[in-house]
Scaffold this active site. Sequence first.
Site, PDB file in Angstrom:
ATOM      1  N   GLU A 160     -45.372  25.764  85.857  1.00 52.85           N
ATOM      2  CA  GLU A 160     -46.188  26.512  84.885  1.00 52.85           C
ATOM      3  C   GLU A 160     -47.680  26.578  85.215  1.00 52.85           C
ATOM      4  OE1 GLU A 160     -45.225  24.915  81.024  1.00 52.85           O
ATOM      5  OE2 GLU A 160     -43.133  25.482  81.185  1.00 52.85           O
ATOM      6  N   GLU A 265     -33.564  26.592  83.703  1.00 52.34           N
ATOM      7  CA  GLU A 265     -33.574  26.006  82.352  1.00 52.34           C
ATOM      8  C   GLU A 265     -32.900  26.954  81.372  1.00 52.34           C
ATOM      9  OE1 GLU A 265     -37.495  24.579  81.268  1.00 52.34           O
ATOM     10  OE2 GLU A 265     -37.938  23.961  83.315  1.00 52.34           O
TER      11      GLU A 265
HETATM   12  C1  GLA Z   1     -40.449  23.721  79.930  1.00 51.08           C
HETATM   13  C2  GLA Z   1     -40.356  22.566  80.906  1.00 51.08           C
HETATM   14  C3  GLA Z   1     -39.152  21.722  80.655  1.00 51.08           C
HETATM   15  C4  GLA Z   1     -38.932  21.475  79.180  1.00 51.08           C
HETATM   16  C5  GLA Z   1     -38.848  22.779  78.466  1.00 51.08           C
HETATM   17  C6  GLA Z   1     -38.586  22.589  76.997  1.00 51.08           C
HETATM   18  O1  GLA Z   1     -39.661  24.771  80.241  1.00 51.08           O
HETATM   19  O2  GLA Z   1     -40.350  22.954  82.238  1.00 51.08           O
HETATM   20  O3  GLA Z   1     -39.312  20.501  81.297  1.00 51.08           O
HETATM   21  O4  GLA Z   1     -39.972  20.701  78.670  1.00 51.08           O
HETATM   22  O5  GLA Z   1     -40.094  23.412  78.624  1.00 51.08           O
HETATM   23  O6  GLA Z   1     -37.810  21.525  76.696  1.00 51.08           O
END
Ligand code: GLA
Length: 373
Positions: A160, A265
């Site tokens: 990020e 994710e």
């Molecule tokens: C982001 C992070 C993850 C997690 C998600 C929410 O995407 O990369 O590690 O914290 O948020 O759980």
Amino acid sequence: MKSIVYCLLGFMLVFAVACNSEKGLKDYYKDYYYIGVAVPPQFLEPGKELDLIKKEFNSLTSENDMKWMNIHPEIDKYDFTVADRLVEVGDSNNMFVIGHTLVWHSQLAPWVFKRTETGDPAVDTLLVDSLTLINRIHDHISTIVGRYKDKVDGWDVVNEALNEDGSLRESNFLKIAGDGFIANAFEFAHEADPQAELYYNDYNLVEPAKRDGAVRLVKSLKDKGIRIDGVGIQAHWELNYPSLEEIEKSIMAYSELGVKVSFTELDISVLPSPWRMPSADVSIRFENNETMNPYPNGLPDSVQTALADRYKDIFALFNKHKDKIERVTFWGLHDGASWKNGFPIRGRTDYPLLFNRNLEPKKAYWAVVDLVK
Ligand code: GLA
């Protein structure tokens, strides 16, 4: 004679059903890509969750325990307890183990940017200089990646670092160390484990402006001769967002750079998103009320089906591009364990994954399996 044939057929049928029930997602998808899951520590101990993980998945990510604040809470203190266990479970079950994540502005230990450790807040609010910060990043990465050399297969090196418009996020990493911190992080990780794959990971990477930013970032690393193996698209998605078209454009854009694409994710919320509601009052949109939490007692069949259709469309697209995709990881094992029950509004009941709260496969699970059966 006839009865013997029937008997034999019956036996074969029972055998086929039994064999099938032994199969997990990872087996159905063995010629496609890794199927991963993110887990909390309690699922790494013997029990029905761990049995399900071993049956269904062949890649493992720690949901929180390899993040800076947990694994390196103080300047000279590391806590490897959960990470060691995750790596042991992953390696003893032939799983592709992901290290998540090395450099991220969030869930960071409070000491990282502070100049001293005096305990005096007046002094401790001073920020470190660039060289000290780079040295801290180096110690952090070389210690952790070095410990799991040849055991962790791939690292989310930077998480990020981009704004929505594709520019670099003004985190303290950027402000103090300049944009070189990203290249440095990748170099340090590569130096600590030359075999490990290295990724850039972020959300909204299928949005055009942010995608362009990620493309620039990957190119700039490659131009400098720095190893980067993949882009991780987080994929915290919804029933109607994002479009398949933007997902596909993104798969193409990243793979054209010569890196692998992973969906790192994945979860699909079935609840209204406060960001996509036409209400003027932001505070109302973020409240836990009947409108924002419509299914506290179970998911209606129609929504169950809509979720299955959405998963089917998404995996059909992934499968079309299986040569470009390395891994699809679900962010959570089952609906009850998903972070989406608490974000962006606390105390809701969401249903974003393939297993329900009793660990049973949902309609969406079979929709994903049917695509490759
Ligand atoms: C982001 C992070 C993850 C997690 C998600 C929410 O995407 O990369 O590690 O914290 O948020 O759980």
